[in-house]
Design an enzyme around this catalytic site. Structure first.
Site, PDB file in Angstrom:
ATOM      1  N   HIS A 293       0.953  -1.308  -0.205  1.00 21.22           N
ATOM      2  CA  HIS A 293      -0.068   0.078  -0.045  1.00 21.22           C
ATOM      3  C   HIS A 293       0.890   1.138  -0.015  1.00 21.22           C
ATOM      4  CE1 HIS A 293      -4.323   1.114   0.520  1.00 21.22           C
ATOM      5  NE2 HIS A 293      -4.515  -0.040   0.466  1.00 21.22           N
ATOM      6  N   ASP A 294       0.456   2.444   0.463  1.00 22.89           N
ATOM      7  CA  ASP A 294       0.822   3.636   0.055  1.00 22.89           C
ATOM      8  C   ASP A 294       2.228   4.131   0.044  1.00 22.89           C
ATOM      9  OD1 ASP A 294      -1.723   5.726   1.594  1.00 22.89           O
ATOM     10  OD2 ASP A 294      -1.734   3.360   1.587  1.00 22.89           O
TER      11      ASP A 294
END
Length: 504
Positions: A293-294
């Site tokens: 993720h991010d």
């Protein structure tokens, strides 16, 4: 008379808009033209992939520093930076009070190296005890402080983290799990803490910013639940709630030759760099198999089997997960797509993957441009072989798309306003551009390729076999309007076809 004039003017206006390529609702519908693409064919060299030969158990063993010796402490969980995420708010703090039946405490490893066997000898049996030869039960959280190392090695047949006691693992230093098993354990049921509900606590592993995590030749079972940073096996930069705000290196790690079973997320990372996920099996995990993720970068996700994910995708990269390699994986029997790139994840290579029998697409790209898909195989998926939405500069080379229920390749734009997406954090444009070169489209259900509203579409050297429709090969979407010209350019002239919107 006035009414007749008004009707005439309205009809004239509608005719003018149609001539200009617009609807009566003043929504532009561009007209397209197809031509033979100028210049040389759209060929590129085989993309370079990382050398994987150095990611071995021996290389991991060489990273372990056995000196100085560490020490073990039992101390309160409060005012510990590494635990701030899990004791903030009354509900999360209450979780450990109820399970420990006291003001919560944890096991801390300080200063240097400790094996799990050494750790157990240093602590009272109420905290960590050997229940059978080589089988250990931890009833408290275990925290590895900065500068410390915990090694769970082959002398440990299994480490069981008690669900009843509220145990979990927090790495704020270095963690090595080699040739062993680590299981979230239900003492009540005398079995792994098998998934029952999203919000029911299960032990988990989190590694924070600046840490290193190595899991080799091991099995991780039944980790994680829905609370933040408690998803299963996670590697994450410090979360915003942690104090003091500390700037630390991005966390990293290697997960090699291991099995991850019945975890809420098989793997999750946030702002992590250079993580290697190699030759693992992700089986029957709950939400995702592998979920970087991010703002994670330079990940290697290679030679993994990811299957039977219960709720969503096998592999998903979401929110600016960039400059990574997703290669030689097999993803199948997942509840949604096999592999997904999502939310501005760019400059990635997807190559030599097999995605089949997934209940949505084989490979899905959402709002993620400038990615290359090279020689993947997507077969027998319940929707499309490859689906691309709101993404530009996407290149599809030498992919084999076979027997998918809908189309082999499906490209489209979509207005996401009113959806559940936070468009402030994830800006996107309703634009689509594709280059499709080589490969085979065999026996897909509705059409080999369907593309809607592209800003640019280039096609070259495609092979179409075994159309499912009785009347033979038939395109849908924009390509249906150009089928005759397209076949002439591709099959008779052996040239590249370029489809562009006409300038109004």
């Amino acid at each position: 008379m006035d009414r007749v004039v008004k009707i005439g003017l309205l009809l004239a206006a509608m005719l003018l808009m149609q001539t200009a390529g617009a609807t009566a609702g003043d929504v532009l519908i561009p007209r397209y033209s197809i031509t033979e693409a100028p210049g040389k064919p759209l060929l590129i060299k085989e993309p370079k992939i990382p050398d994987l030969s150095g990611y071995t158990a021996e290389a991991v063993a060489a990273k372990i520093s056995y000196k100085p010796a560490g020490r073990a402490l039992i101390q309160p969980m409060l005012k510990e930076n590494a635990l701030d995420e899990f004791i903030g708010g009354q509900d999360r703090f209450k979780e450990w009070v109820v399970r420990q039946k006291q003001m919560p405490v944890a096991i801390f490893i300080d200063r240097g190296y400790m094996s799990l066997t050494q750790l157990a000898r240093s602590l009272p049996q109420t905290a960590l005890r050997e229940t059978a030869p080589g089988v250990f039960l931890a009833r408290l959280p275990i925290v590895i402080r900065p500068g410390a190392t915990l090694h769970i090695d082959k002398s440990v047949k299994e480490l069981r983290l008690s669900q009843d006691g509220g145990s979990f693992l927090v790495n704020d230093g270095k963690l090595f799990i080699t040739d062993t098993k680590v299981t979230a354990w239900s003492e009540k049921d005398n079995s792994p803490a098998w998934f029952k509900k999203d919000d029911v606590f299960r032990p988990f592993l989190i590694s924070w910013g600046g840490t290193e995590t190595y899991i080799v030749n091991s099995t991780i079972t039944s980790f994680g639940y829905t609370e933040s940073k408690s998803y299963g096996v996670s590697i994450s930069q410090y979360s915003p709630s942690m104090a003091p705000k500390m700037k630390r290196k991005k966390p990293t790690g290697w997960l090699i030759n291991s099995q991850f079973v019945d975890n809420y997320f098989g793997f999750y990372c946030y702002e992590a760099d250079d993580v290697v996920i190699l030759r693992n099996t992700y089986r029957a995990n709950i939400v995702y198999g592998i979920d970087p993720h991010d703002r994670s970068r330079r990940l290697i996700i290679a030679h993994n089997d990811v299957f039977d994910t219960h709720k969503k995708h096998g592999i998903i990269l979401s929110r600016e997960v960039n400059d990574s390699w997703i290669i030689y994986n097999r993803t199948y029997n997942n509840q949604l797509s096999g592999i997904v790139l999502d939310r501005s994840s760019v400059n990635n290579l997807l190559a030599y993957n097999e995605t089949y029998k997934n209940r949505s697409d084989g490979i899905t790209l959402y709002e993620s441009g400038n990615n290359l898909m090279w020689r993947n195989r997507a077969a027998d998926n319940d929707r499309h072989g490859i689906r691309v939405r709101n993404s530009t500069g996407v290149r599809l080379y030498e992919n084999e798309l076979m027997a998918n229920a809908l189309t082999g390749i499906y490209g489209h734009i979509k207005d996401l306003r009113g959806s559940d997406r936070d468009l402030k954090e994830d800006p996107y444009e309703e634009k689509l551009s594709l280059t499709v070169v080589g490969g085979k489209l065999i026996g897909n259900g509705s059409s080999p390729i369907a593309v809607f509203s592209p800003t640019r579409l280039e096609l070259y050297d495609l092979t179409f076999l075994a159309p499912q429709k009785q009347d033979g090969l038939a395109f849908t979407g924009l390509l249906g309007d150009f089928q005759g010209d397209l076949m002439d350019i591709l099959l008779r002239r052996h040239a590249a076809a370029l489809i562009l919107p006409e300038t109004l």
